[in-house]
Scaffold this motif. Structure first.
Motif, PDB file in Angstrom:
ATOM      1  N   ASP A  88     -30.716  24.747 -32.534  1.00  0.00           N
ATOM      2  CA  ASP A  88     -31.806  24.042 -31.871  1.00  0.00           C
ATOM      3  C   ASP A  88     -31.226  23.337 -30.649  1.00  0.00           C
ATOM      4  O   ASP A  88     -30.720  22.213 -30.736  1.00  0.00           O
ATOM      5  N   LEU A  89     -31.303  24.005 -29.522  1.00  0.00           N
ATOM      6  CA  LEU A  89     -30.644  23.488 -28.323  1.00  0.00           C
ATOM      7  C   LEU A  89     -31.311  22.232 -27.776  1.00  0.00           C
ATOM      8  O   LEU A  89     -30.736  21.533 -26.951  1.00  0.00           O
ATOM      9  N   ASN A  90     -32.507  21.935 -28.284  1.00  0.00           N
ATOM     10  CA  ASN A  90     -33.132  20.685 -27.853  1.00  0.00           C
ATOM     11  C   ASN A  90     -32.330  19.479 -28.327  1.00  0.00           C
ATOM     12  O   ASN A  90     -32.438  18.398 -27.776  1.00  0.00           O
ATOM     13  N   LYS A  91     -31.540  19.702 -29.369  1.00  0.00           N
ATOM     14  CA  LYS A  91     -30.718  18.602 -29.885  1.00  0.00           C
ATOM     15  C   LYS A  91     -29.300  18.629 -29.334  1.00  0.00           C
ATOM     16  O   LYS A  91     -28.492  17.771 -29.658  1.00  0.00           O
ATOM     17  N   CYS A  92     -29.019  19.659 -28.552  1.00  0.00           N
ATOM     18  CA  CYS A  92     -27.652  19.828 -28.043  1.00  0.00           C
ATOM     19  C   CYS A  92     -27.327  18.732 -27.038  1.00  0.00           C
ATOM     20  O   CYS A  92     -28.133  18.415 -26.170  1.00  0.00           O
ATOM     21  N   VAL A  93     -26.134  18.161 -27.138  1.00  0.00           N
ATOM     22  CA  VAL A  93     -25.710  17.150 -26.173  1.00  0.00           C
ATOM     23  C   VAL A  93     -24.668  17.735 -25.209  1.00  0.00           C
ATOM     24  O   VAL A  93     -23.993  17.007 -24.497  1.00  0.00           O
ATOM     25  N   ALA A  94     -24.545  19.050 -25.219  1.00  0.00           N
ATOM     26  CA  ALA A  94     -23.639  19.756 -24.303  1.00  0.00           C
ATOM     27  C   ALA A  94     -22.205  19.236 -24.379  1.00  0.00           C
ATOM     28  O   ALA A  94     -21.520  19.118 -23.379  1.00  0.00           O
ATOM     29  N   CYS A  95     -21.765  18.948 -25.612  1.00  0.00           N
ATOM     30  CA  CYS A  95     -20.405  18.433 -25.779  1.00  0.00           C
ATOM     31  C   CYS A  95     -19.366  19.523 -25.643  1.00  0.00           C
ATOM     32  O   CYS A  95     -18.203  19.245 -25.429  1.00  0.00           O
ATOM     33  N   ALA A 140     -13.690  16.506 -22.156  1.00  0.00           N
ATOM     34  CA  ALA A 140     -13.980  15.191 -21.574  1.00  0.00           C
ATOM     35  C   ALA A 140     -15.355  15.168 -20.924  1.00  0.00           C
ATOM     36  O   ALA A 140     -15.553  14.595 -19.869  1.00  0.00           O
ATOM     37  N   ALA A 141     -16.304  15.817 -21.565  1.00  0.00           N
ATOM     38  CA  ALA A 141     -17.617  16.009 -20.958  1.00  0.00           C
ATOM     39  C   ALA A 141     -18.599  14.902 -21.290  1.00  0.00           C
ATOM     40  O   ALA A 141     -19.467  14.579 -20.488  1.00  0.00           O
ATOM     41  N   CYS A 142     -18.481  14.285 -22.485  1.00  0.00           N
ATOM     42  CA  CYS A 142     -19.550  13.377 -22.892  1.00  0.00           C
ATOM     43  C   CYS A 142     -19.435  12.008 -22.247  1.00  0.00           C
ATOM     44  O   CYS A 142     -20.412  11.349 -22.004  1.00  0.00           O
ATOM     45  N   GLY A 188     -23.168  20.286 -14.522  1.00  0.00           N
ATOM     46  CA  GLY A 188     -23.784  20.094 -15.831  1.00  0.00           C
ATOM     47  C   GLY A 188     -22.787  19.816 -16.943  1.00  0.00           C
ATOM     48  O   GLY A 188     -23.133  19.798 -18.109  1.00  0.00           O
ATOM     49  N   LYS A 189     -21.550  19.592 -16.568  1.00  0.00           N
ATOM     50  CA  LYS A 189     -20.547  19.400 -17.622  1.00  0.00           C
ATOM     51  C   LYS A 189     -20.621  17.998 -18.222  1.00  0.00           C
ATOM     52  O   LYS A 189     -20.738  17.846 -19.426  1.00  0.00           O
ATOM     53  N   CYS A 190     -20.547  16.981 -17.391  1.00  0.00           N
ATOM     54  CA  CYS A 190     -20.517  15.641 -17.984  1.00  0.00           C
ATOM     55  C   CYS A 190     -21.922  15.034 -18.032  1.00  0.00           C
ATOM     56  O   CYS A 190     -22.767  15.304 -17.194  1.00  0.00           O
ATOM     57  N   THR A 191     -22.111  14.206 -19.056  1.00  0.00           N
ATOM     58  CA  THR A 191     -23.426  13.634 -19.318  1.00  0.00           C
ATOM     59  C   THR A 191     -24.000  12.845 -18.136  1.00  0.00           C
ATOM     60  O   THR A 191     -25.149  13.057 -17.753  1.00  0.00           O
ATOM     61  N   PRO A 192     -23.213  11.913 -17.554  1.00  0.00           N
ATOM     62  CA  PRO A 192     -23.814  11.074 -16.507  1.00  0.00           C
ATOM     63  C   PRO A 192     -24.339  11.892 -15.334  1.00  0.00           C
ATOM     64  O   PRO A 192     -25.394  11.585 -14.781  1.00  0.00           O
ATOM     65  N   CYS A 193     -23.622  12.919 -14.983  1.00  0.00           N
ATOM     66  CA  CYS A 193     -24.033  13.699 -13.824  1.00  0.00           C
ATOM     67  C   CYS A 193     -25.173  14.651 -14.190  1.00  0.00           C
ATOM     68  O   CYS A 193     -26.138  14.787 -13.448  1.00  0.00           O
ATOM     69  N   ARG A 194     -25.041  15.305 -15.356  1.00  0.00           N
ATOM     70  CA  ARG A 194     -26.048  16.295 -15.736  1.00  0.00           C
ATOM     71  C   ARG A 194     -27.419  15.664 -15.939  1.00  0.00           C
ATOM     72  O   ARG A 194     -28.416  16.107 -15.372  1.00  0.00           O
ATOM     73  N   LEU A 199     -17.208  11.665 -28.912  1.00  0.00           N
ATOM     74  CA  LEU A 199     -18.266  12.587 -29.309  1.00  0.00           C
ATOM     75  C   LEU A 199     -17.834  14.027 -29.032  1.00  0.00           C
ATOM     76  O   LEU A 199     -17.782  14.858 -29.912  1.00  0.00           O
ATOM     77  N   CYS A 200     -17.434  14.294 -27.798  1.00  0.00           N
ATOM     78  CA  CYS A 200     -17.066  15.678 -27.491  1.00  0.00           C
ATOM     79  C   CYS A 200     -15.619  15.964 -27.835  1.00  0.00           C
ATOM     80  O   CYS A 200     -15.204  17.118 -27.857  1.00  0.00           O
ATOM     81  N   GLN A 201     -14.835  14.946 -28.097  1.00  0.00           N
ATOM     82  CA  GLN A 201     -13.419  15.162 -28.374  1.00  0.00           C
ATOM     83  C   GLN A 201     -13.243  16.053 -29.589  1.00  0.00           C
ATOM     84  O   GLN A 201     -13.880  15.856 -30.622  1.00  0.00           O
TER      85      GLN A 201
END
Lengths: 488, 127, 168, 354, 526
Positions: free
Chosen positions: D148-155, D49-51, A347-353, D35-37
């Motif tokens: 509001d985690l619905n808007k979270c992009v998990a960056c 380096a997640a996004c 679930g870390k990176c966007t493409p995979c998650r 974005l996540c940087q």
């Protein structure tokens, strides 16, 4: 009548020696390789020998083991680690468990050799908590080896010391990826991080670390004893030695096999595996687990090695081989794998998650008859882009089952989206069970077994299935003695 | 357990162990039961127990029971390898029900083969 | 005196016996370092307490001097760890590929129907719980169902009733 | 430190070893979206380096690489604008948007939202891959911000800043797979956590998942931003005051030498005193025991008279002044000048010791 | 601070004493914890188990007022183990022998007894500090607000010199200044004895320089300190008192005494942004602009001069303080108009050598400059005493432990200490106007240990009466294991339930700082 298609190097002792007895291992030449390294070879010699042998990582990616060791040897550090990846995650593969349960000292010996070669004296085995027997036998083996001076301080009277600890996985497929595995060994969420730096430079606790898979390690004492030339004489141009596979699924001789690299799929399936049961037609074999792809009758003659599998949009993986027959729907199989990766992505990176979820959803749509031709295009492009952008090996290979099945079984996909049919008769929403009037004798058996009572008809008269109410469970088909019910 | 202090000591130990094994092989029936996870799940331990009992019941006392890991014939679990003195080992699969006793009463007792023999289809590296 | 021991003066909220906490303390004492052993300790805690409710997560966090949110983050990542108690007889169905192609999903459906609970749930009487496992590595026996330590091989949907009956 | 030469979009760039591709591109004016940087992370390998929005193409590499977390190697040839790169970025955005509400019209973050900007830049209106979205309840349990985690992009920037920089460790990542998201302990509200309301997570959130609660509604483009120094403790944090219609409506941290882009709860959220209705707005003079409003001239006149008279009657040392550790250097200077030169005494001190 | 905040992150060890850093200086607290994560050893000596105690490698929960004994115990151990920086002591310090003599029979065991901690912990703290290649000391009011405050600072300085930690990067002794511009107020001559840049008022040359600059005759008599001013005002000897931006009615010790003094002052001028408790007693109240409404500079705790910039117009009819002061100077015949704060700053630089090289232009370009910065081409000074200390040789000034002025007895059996909470600032003039902060920290309280609470029959949140020889207040009890059983703690922020009704006015004889951190108190259930 004995055909010798198999050559057992990594599994040379499993089934032959008592895994709970160190004497049993010593009697077959155990720890001789370690002794030879310590007494007769410099660390650099060991690395050269490994490089010359051509041994490549058996965990999936096939990176040359000697080269990996060479990197770790290059970095100066007070502490270096040898990690054995025993987090066998591929569903349908159990060769690591078999080796650990059957020949644990072999792995310990190889780790110590690795430690000697890179200049490290700490080893960790990261093992699935779901393997209690392997854990118990490893613990016992470590204790025995220490008691005999084959592990621990001053091994065999030399100034080389090497200790091994166990760390348990906790149910996360992604931890097979080496950076995720290291994160997990440090007690964290098993989330991979971007390489470089590679573990050989900064791995476990930021120290130079080599991560080798169980099967890779299991080859090493034999290579030391019998030499690089012997090993590199086995296999193909690029892939040396043997490979252990677990063949299971729709195959007669389900089990563990070890064949030289370059053996053809046909040999594996028909000669070693004993062919497909119940006279069914061979359809495909999935290699490389959720990261791999499907090979078909077209690939039967292809010699199995790293490059050939990749060229066929599959991969060696850890060695799971799931054989499928005519009753298996390839869309459903792809969906099964995506269901798996969707659960297992960290679930870390966007493409995979998000991407794994979206691929799964599209496949699901197709299997319930709501897919469109545009969806096939989306699947393809999404899959390619995920492969290109995902952070780690899991994400980068996750679309493989989709891409490879689409390549070979495009017709089957098209049948789902255009004709709304599942040719293999698996996808329930696309099936119709109907009564063949000419054959029905009105025995009422089908009506009685139907769990939703959607079959009507008087005794001795032709029965009718109410399609709207039918849940496609297939119970009627199984019960009918007159072949009067068909599935299409 | 005495610690091994050198490669020479290890080699000596190996030679000793091999000599003992060779002697045993000439004098005794060796029964090796595959006891990895699948072997145990398929009833391997019960097979071993049944064979021991049957041997005792028949008064056969030159049998040495050992265990090993996976014999790789998963399709045929439980599997048992029997080596009669001076003979090549034979692997029997599908040892369910009374089959375990049959192995003792027939093959071990009189060398009479029973069905379920699995031919070895491999070459094995030894050193 | 560590934080956790101070807290242990109070009664366990869930009514866990104090001996279990002492056993966990003793286990932690044997570790070479606290650093990096969160998962090791969680394995031990789950084996002692059966599951990892908030109270235990907090206890482990204090004992290892970690933020409790990190402990939660780890637990919620790994499927092996459970925050709800399992049934007395936890049923685990292997969903590896081999089991899948041999029809494990039909076995799961039968179990769900038979016990009237979903995956990951416990029956109201606490006797059974159902979970799906990733491959248990016994593919030759597919489909495989485990109830506690007991392994059932080559299970078909119609055997489910008998399996449950073994434990009722 | 050794210098390496690489080629980005055909331009040669020389950078020190250990630099990221992102930094190298920036040096030659090539914009790579991020974005996540997190700027605060100085080491490339600390970036999550997640996004994957910053991926670029590197010759001879199989996959695209994140520019924020990939260090340059000598002779590297990089493309930042190839069709392959653009497609990949668009796919990432499509995926993000597929798990994000499309309420930009009313979202407080509109105009300052990175996701909005990127979708605009790449021309993405709706996601090509619609599907199930995560559904979390709004968490308004913190006094100063909503989550509001619905808007979270998990960056992960919030967790990074809370863990690595603020070191409060109130939040972490929880769950796995599609539902992976930042969590407070046991996935409860922020008020159940050890959060100290520093708001540093809010400051780094690129989207509307973490938003300061605000008395005044404002759009990002309506406010002026002025960089200044925080007026609370002695750390001297640098911050921007956001002002709309002569009211301070918000604070954002700036990268000052002493605060490195961090603030505490007082600096970030303790600004409402500025426009508080109780502020003194006019001079007051005590008349008949009551303080009543007066003009500046009246007040000045009264003070000057009283000072002069006291000096004459009791001598300079009957006067004294207490200056303030709260006001500027310039004001402290003038105050002691006033006491020393105007009152004629050195009876000046302040509460440094209190 | 002798050194800079960011240098802490490269220290081998940080010794935090008398500072609840994560609450008093949260951003520095965060940086210390980051240093810890990067491998720095942390030593904390505090009467309360503060947040940083959890990060500490050694935590010494000392009895309030015994810090000098602790430092001396550490030093005696360092010397006995030969861990001191012998070369450094020889080359860069003087009077070392007196230190050795003073500590001769003061063992860590003796220190342990006085401080109420274990001798082993003192030893490991000493080793940790002495053996780190670079070690920093961080302290705040917990060291200074004692009758032995000055000696406390000197003893820390001895410790730093002993281990060669002064004049090196990432070392030093680093007081954390409580208020945004306390450093600047001192730098600018807001002190009775010194002009800007600590130039003595008694020095004729300096006096002449300022007389020339300002065009008036000046006094060479050292003025009164704040506490002396209040004291004299109490006796009616101060006729005119001008208070700018301060609220002694909450911040000063023994508030009843302060109130009396202010009421006794014939003419009280208060300049502030709110009608504070102090302003309510004034004869003239001048409305000032807040920091958001004016230009200027602040000097932070690490001597860093940074800009304050105007974001909004002054509210209502208020004016920036500098304009008010300029107007009054003009009224008193010192005619000089400044068109902007920058013009004031330019005048400052002409008479303040350490600020000589700083200008608004440079600040604009560089963001900040740390004094000393004597010339326009000087880059500013990251850490002080590089190479050698300012006075030439580092001087050891040994001190022995003396008990606090007021110790517990039968009537007042507990030691009361005071401090800050995260959510409030000083007298709450500003934070008290922020709803969220008030919700998180609504009212005054007294922290007591659970065992004490049990003894008193008090539960968490119950009201108690806290009294000292100077007064009594009623506040809610907060039961917490942060404190030892005989110690109670109160925040000083609140006007209602004000801790400073209770605190002791006893002063440090040198710095005239009141002993806020220790007094004897009793607590009773109401």
């Amino acid at each position: 009548m004995v055909d010798k298609n198999q050559l057992r190097i990594a599994t040379r002792n499993t089934g032959f020696i008592d895994p709970e007895s160190v004497e049993s291992y010593i009697a077959v030449g155990g720890y001789q390789a370690l002794g030879k390294c310590l007494a007769e070879m410099k660390p650099a010699d060991v690395i050269d020998l490994m490089k010359n042998s051509g041994l490549r990582g058996r965990g999936g990616a096939g990176f040359p083991t000697g080269v990996k060791w060479g990197f770790a040897a290059k970095y100066a550090s007070d502490t270096k680690y040898v990690v054995c990846n025993a987090d066998e995650g591929d569903p349908g593969a159990f060769m690591d468990r078999a080796v650990l349960e059957g020949d644990p000292h072999n792995v310990l010996e190889a780790m110590a050799i690795g430690g000697y070669a890179i200049g490290g004296n700490k080893g960790t085995i990261y093992i699935r908590a779901e393997y209690p027997l392997a854990i118990a036998r490893l613990k016992l083996a470590i204790q025995q080896a220490k008691d005999m001076g084959l592990l621990g301080d001053n091994i065999m009277g030399t100034d080389f010391s090497f200790d091994i600890e166990l760390k348990y996985g906790a149910g996360a497929f992604v931890c097979g990826e080496e950076t995720a595995l290291i994160a997990s060994m440090e007690g964290n969420r098993g989330e991979p991080y971007t390489k470089p730096p590679f573990p050989a430079e900064a791995g476990y606790w930021d120290k130079p670390t080599i991560v080798n898979n169980v099967e890779t390690l299991a080859n090493i004492p034999a290579i030391i004893m019998k030499g690089a030339d012997w090993f590199s004489g086995i296999g193909t141009e690029t892939s040396k030695g043997t490979k252990v596979f677990c063949i299971c699924g729709k195959i007669n001789n389900v089990g563990l096999i070890e064949v030289p690299m370059g053996t053809s799929l046909k040999t594996v399936i028909y000669d070693v595996g004993g062919g497909i049961p119940d006279g069914k037609e061979f359809k495909a074999v999935q290699t490389g687990g959720p990261s791999g792809g499907a090979l078909t009758y077209k690939d039967l003659d292809a010699p199995i090695d790293y490059e050939n599998l990749v060229a066929r949009q599959s991969m060696m993986g850890s060695g799971g081989m799931i054989v499928m027959d005519e009753d298996d729907c390839m869309v459903a199989v792809a969906k099964f794998f995506l269901d798996f990766t969707m659960d297992e992505t960290c679930g870390k990176c966007t493409p995979c998650r998000i991407g794994s979820k979206r691929i799964y959803e599209i496949l699901d749509k197709i299997t319930i008859g709501q897919g469109t031709e545009a969806d096939l295009e989306k699947l393809r492009s999404l899959s390619h882009n995920i492969k290109d952008t995902a952070l780690c090996g899991l994400g980068q290979t996750m679309p493989n089952p989709v891409l490879s099945t689409m390549r070979v079984f495009e017709d089957e996909y098209r049948a789902h989206v255009i004709d709304k049919k599942c040719p293999a008769g698996v996808c329930a929403d696309l099936l119709e069970f109907t009564v063949v009037e000419e054959k029905c004798v009105g025995c009422t058996l089908c009506a009685r077994v139907c769990p939703v009572n959607c079959i009507s008809g008087k005794p001795k008269e032709v029965h009718v299935i109410d399609q709207a109410a039918c849940i496609k469970c297939g119970a009627c088909l199984d019960k009918c003695k007159f072949d009067a019910i068909i599935k299409q | 357990m005495a610690k091994i202090k050198s490669l020479a000591e290890l080699q000596k130990k190996r030679d000793e162990l091999q000599a003992v094994a060779a002697k045993t092989k000439n004098e005794k029936v060796i029964v090796n039961v595959s006891l990895a996870t699948c072997g145990i799940a398929s009833g391997g331990k019960e097979v071993m127990e049944a064979m021991k009992q049957e041997a005792a019941a028949l008064g056969i006392n030159n049998v040495e029971f050992t265990m090993s890991g996976c014999m790789t014939y998963c399709f045929a679990e439980p599997t048992v390898e029997i080596t009669l003195p001076g003979k090549e080992p034979v692997v029997f699969g599908y040892i369910k029900g009374d089959k375990a006793k049959e192995l003792v009463s027939k093959y071990i007792k009189s060398g009479e083969l029973v069905d379920g023999v699995i031919p070895a289809s491999y070459e094995r590296i030894v050193f | 005196m560590s934080n956790c021991q101070e807290k242990q003066k109070c009664e366990s909220q869930q009514g866990f016996p104090e001996t279990l906490f002492r056993e966990l303390d003793a286990f932690i004492e044997t570790l070479p370092t606290k650093e990096g052993h969160l998962i090791t300790v969680l394995h031990k805690a789950q084996s002692l307490f059966g599951y990892l409710p908030e109270e235990i997560q907090q206890y482990v966090a204090d004992a290892l001097n970690l933020p409790v949110v990190q402990v939660y983050g780890v637990i919620s990542f790994y499927t092996f760890f459970t925050q709800i108690p399992k049934g007395k007889n936890p049923i685990a169905v292997c969903m590896g590929t081999a089991c899948f192609v041999k029809g494990a999903n039909k076995v799961v459906d039968a179990l769900k129907q038979q016990l009237q609970v979903e995956i990951g749930e416990v029956t109201p009487d606490g006797v059974f719980s159902i979970d799906c496992l990733r491959c248990v590595g016994a593919c030759a026996l597919a489909p495989v169902v485990m109830v506690g330590e007991k392994v059932y091989a080559n299970v078909t949907a119609d055997q489910v009733k008998d399996i449950i009956a073994d434990f009722s | 430190m050794s210098m390496l030469t690489i080629t980005i979009d055909g331009q040669a760039v020389e950078m020190p070893a250990g630099s990221t591709i992102l930094a190298a591109a920036k040096k030659v004016g090539i914009d790579i979206p991020t974005l996540c940087q997190l700027d605060m992370e100085k080491q490339f390998n600390q970036q999550s380096a997640a996004c994957r929005i910053c991926v670029v193409e590197i010759e001879k590499r199989r996959n695209l690489a994140p520019a924020c977390a990939t260090s340059i190697m000598d002779g590297m040839v990089i493309k930042t604008d190839s069709q392959r790169v653009i497609e990949a970025r668009k796919t990432v955005l499509h995926l993000m948007l597929s798990d994000h509400p499309l309420d930009c019209l009313t979202c407080e973050k509109a105009g300052a939202c990175k996701l909005q900007d990127l979708c605009y830049q790449y021309g993405i209106e709706v996601s090509d891959y619609p599907g199930l979205r995560n559904d979390y309840p709004l968490d308004a349990s913190n006094e100063f911000y909503t989550r509001d985690l619905n808007k979270c992009v998990a960056c992960r920037r919030c967790v990074q800043v809370c863990t690595n920089f603020q070191s409060t460790k109130a939040i972490a990542f929880g769950d796995r797979g599609f539902t992976t998201h930042p969590v407070a302990p046991f996935d409860k509200g922020m008020s159940d956590s050890t959060c100290v309301s520093c708001g540093n997570c809010v400051s780094v959130c690129p989207v509307g998942a973490l938003l300061s609660k605000s008395k005044e509604k404002f759009r990002s483009w309506e406010v002026s931003k002025v960089k200044t120094t925080c007026s609370y403790c002695g750390v001297g944090c640098q911050m921007n005051l956001l002002a709309k219609e002569n009211k301070v409506v918000g604070v954002e941290p700036m990268d000052g030498a002493s605060n490195s882009s961090l603030l505490c709860v007082k600096g970030k959220y303790g600004f409402n005193f500025i426009n508080h209705p109780d502020r003194l707005k006019t001079p007051l003079i005590r008349k008949n025991g009551e303080l009543v409003e007066a003009t500046w001239d009246e007040a000045y006149g009264l003070i000057a008279d009283k000072v002069k008279a006291t000096k004459a009657e009791y001598g300079n040392d009957a006067l004294a002044g207490l200056t303030s550790a709260r006001v500027t250097n310039e004001e402290n200077y003038l105050f002691q000048k006033l006491v020393r030169a105007g009152f004629g005494t050195n009876n000046v001190d302040h509460c440094a010791r209190l | 601070m002798t050194n800079s905040i960011d240098e802490l992150m490269d220290s081998g060890a940080i010794f935090i004493t008398g500072s609840n850093t994560t609450e008093g200086h949260p951003v520095i607290g965060a940086k210390i914890r980051r240093a810890k994560a990067k491998g720095t050893k942390i030593i904390v000596a505090e009467p309360r188990k503060i947040e940083l105690a959890a990060d500490a490698d050694v935590f010494l929960q000392i009895t309030p007022g015994t810090n000098i004994a602790l430092y001396n115990g550490m030093m005696s151990y360092i010397i006995s183990e030969g861990l001191q920086a012998a070369e450094y002591i020889k080359e860069r310090t003087e009077n070392y022998d007196e230190l050795v003599a003073t500590l001769a029979d003061f063992t860590p065991e003796k220190a342990a007894e006085i401080c109420g901690v274990s001798a082993e912990d003192i030893k490991s703290a000493a080793r940790m500090y002495a053996q780190a290649p670079k070690a920093a000391i961080v302290y705040a009011m917990g060291v200074t607000q004692h009758t032995t405050g000055t000696e406390g600072v000197m003893t820390l300085s001895n410790l730093a010199l002993l281990c060669g930690n002064i004049g090196i990067e990432s070392g030093g002794i680093n007081p954390l200044r409580g208020q945004n511009n306390v450093q600047g107020a001192c730098d600018m001559g807001g002190l009775p004895g010194t002009y800007p840049a600590y130039q003595s008022v008694a020095n004729p040359e300096i006096k002449a320089k300022f007389e020339k600059a300002w065009g008036v005759e000046l006094s060479d008599k050292v003025g009164l300190t704040l506490t002396e001013i209040v004291h004299k005002a109490g006796h009616g000897d101060i006729k005119v008192l001008y208070i700018m931006g301060e609220n002694p009615m909450v911040s000063d010790p023994d508030l009843h005494h302060v109130e009396e003094a202010l009421k006794n002052t014939e003419f009280l001028i208060v300049q502030d942004i709110f009608l504070t408790e102090t302003a309510q007693l004034a004869d003239v109240v001048l409305p000032a602009a807040s920091f958001a409404e004016k230009d200027g500079t602040f000097s932070n705790t690490e001597r860093r001069v940074q800009r304050v910039r105007k974001a909004i117009k002054p509210v209502g009819n208020c004016k920036p303080d500098w304009q008010i002061l300029m107007d009054l100077l003009n009224k008193l015949g010192i005619e000089k108009r400044y068109a902007s704060a920058e013009e004031v700053f330019n005048e400052i630089t002409t008479v303040t050598p350490s600020y000589g090289g700083i200008s608004y232009e440079r600040l604009e370009e560089l963001g900040s400059l740390q004094w000393p910065c004597p010339t326009p081409d000087h880059a500013g000074t990251k850490f002080l005493h590089s190479g050698k200390v300012a006075r030439g040789l580092g001087l050891f000034k040994p001190a022995v432990y003396k008990p606090s002025a007021e110790l517990p007895d039968a009537d007042y059996p507990y030691i009361m200490t005071t401090g800050r909470v995260l959510y409030h600032y000083h007298t709450r003039t500003m934070t008290g106007k922020v709803d969220g902060l008030n919700k998180l920290s609504p009212a005054s309280f007294v922290e007591i240990n659970p065992a004490l609470a049990e003894k008193l029959g008090v539960t968490d949140g119950e009201m108690v009466a806290v009294s000292t020889r100077r007064g009594q207040i009623e506040v809610a009890a907060k039961v917490t294991a942060k404190l030892k059983e005989n110690v109670i703690f109160m925040p000083f922020h609140f006007a209602v339930g004000a801790a400073n009704v209770l605190t002791n006015t006893a002063l440090d004889p040198i710095a005239k700082i009141p002993e806020y951190k220790v007094c004897a108190a009793s607590v009773k259930k109401i």
